[in-house]
Enzyme design. Structure first.
Site, PDB file in Angstrom:
ATOM      1  N   GLY A 274      33.910  78.329  68.699  1.00  0.00           N
ATOM      2  CA  GLY A 274      33.539  78.062  67.309  1.00  0.00           C
ATOM      3  C   GLY A 274      34.573  78.588  66.338  1.00  0.00           C
ATOM      4  N   TYR A 275      35.044  79.799  66.587  1.00  0.00           N
ATOM      5  CA  TYR A 275      36.057  80.401  65.724  1.00  0.00           C
ATOM      6  C   TYR A 275      37.340  79.580  65.752  1.00  0.00           C
ATOM      7  CZ  TYR A 275      39.207  83.949  63.802  1.00  0.00           C
ATOM      8  OH  TYR A 275      40.125  84.614  63.031  1.00  0.00           O
ATOM      9  N   ALA A 276      37.787  79.195  66.954  1.00  0.00           N
ATOM     10  CA  ALA A 276      39.020  78.416  67.067  1.00  0.00           C
ATOM     11  C   ALA A 276      38.894  77.084  66.344  1.00  0.00           C
ATOM     12  CB  ALA A 276      39.359  78.193  68.550  1.00  0.00           C
TER      13      ALA A 276
ATOM     14  N   SER B 171      36.904  76.361  63.827  1.00  0.00           N
ATOM     15  CA  SER B 171      36.840  76.572  62.376  1.00  0.00           C
ATOM     16  C   SER B 171      38.216  76.868  61.797  1.00  0.00           C
ATOM     17  CB  SER B 171      35.874  77.716  62.050  1.00  0.00           C
ATOM     18  OG  SER B 171      36.377  78.978  62.457  1.00  0.00           O
ATOM     19  N   LYS B 172      39.014  77.647  62.501  1.00  0.00           N
ATOM     20  CA  LYS B 172      40.333  78.004  61.982  1.00  0.00           C
ATOM     21  C   LYS B 172      41.333  76.858  62.145  1.00  0.00           C
ATOM     22  CE  LYS B 172      39.345  82.089  60.452  1.00  0.00           C
ATOM     23  NZ  LYS B 172      39.386  82.403  58.995  1.00  0.00           N
TER      24      LYS B 172
END
Length: 256
Positions: free
Chosen positions: A160-162, A164-165
């Site tokens: 999810g973080y990857a 989003s970024k």
């Protein structure tokens, strides 16, 4: 204009999300030290007497705090409405607040995905869009997004973080393509491996920490204060011809 004057932020007002600790606190303090008044936004910030407020006041600038849960769309929109009513002009927006949830892809739940996206992508987009409208009326403004090395790479255990970024990297370009010709500079900063709460688990994992350090040419974890200079640069007249760019502050990681 003399070169040092290019970096002055006297008379400017900067809004910084996620300003109570880590990179965000160093960013807010740097902007204050360069002369800007600061609007600090966080879900948990004290409305008066916070550590970052004391630091900003000690630097000779003004500080105003707003509490906002960036994961909640209603809270975000209510905050923006109040902000625009109470603050006639914002010159600099630093979309720094973010979160990370670690799970293998097969175990990364819908709830985790939605929460990460709401804080890391939805809120920065909405803030940039709404505050950017005021900047368009002003004919000037600086918007800085905190990106990540995972704007370029996939990472491990943080889908999810990857995602989003990675999206933030494209969003920077999308905003810039429309607004660069209207006096607004939109750029990003991609932190490398920095000693903050978000990397606490990694730093405590002896094997992972050793593997990470072995790839960093600078041979150290970064510190929040490593972001003071680049933040002032992107917020000031010194970067007036920079648009749609992401500056990596990573000790050389991306060059390896």
């Amino acid at each position: 204009m003399k070169v040092m004057d290019l970096f002055s932020l006297k008379g400017k007002t900067a809004l910084v999300t996620g300003c109570t600790k880590g990179i965000g606190r160093s960013m807010a303090l740097a902007l204050a030290e360069a002369g800007a008044d600061i609007i600090g936004v966080s879900a948990s910030i004290e409305l008066s007497g916070s550590e970052i407020e004391k630091m900003v006041l000690a630097a000779g600038s003004k500080f105003k705090a707003y509490q906002c849960d960036l994961s909640d769309r209603t809270s975000l929109k209510n905050f923006i409405a109040k902000l625009i009513t109470e603050t006639p002009r914002i010159d600099i927006l630093v979309n720094n607040a973010g979160m990370i949830l670690r799970d293998p892809v097969a175990e990364h739940s819908d709830e985790s995905w939605d929460k990460v996206m709401s804080v890391n992508l939805d809120a920065p987009f909405i803030l940039a869009r709404e505050i950017g409208k005021k900047m368009l009326e002003q004919g000037s403004g600086k918007i800085i997004f905190t990106a990540s090395l995972l704007s370029f790479q996939g990472g491990i255990l943080v889908p999810g973080y990857a995602a989003s970024k990675g999206a933030i990297a494209s969003l920077i370009k999308a905003f810039s393509n429309e607004w660069a010709g209207k006096g607004i500079n939109i750029n990003g900063i991609a932190p490398g491996y920095i000693a903050t709460d978000n990397t606490d688990a990694l730093r405590k994992d002896t094997e992972r920490s050793k593997a990470i350090l072995s790839r960093i040419p600078a041979n150290r974890w970064g510190e929040p204060d490593d972001f003071k200079g680049v933040t002032v640069f992107l917020a000031s007249a010194a970067s007036d011809y920079m648009n749609g760019t992401i500056v990596t502050v990573d000790g050389g990681w991306m060059g390896r």
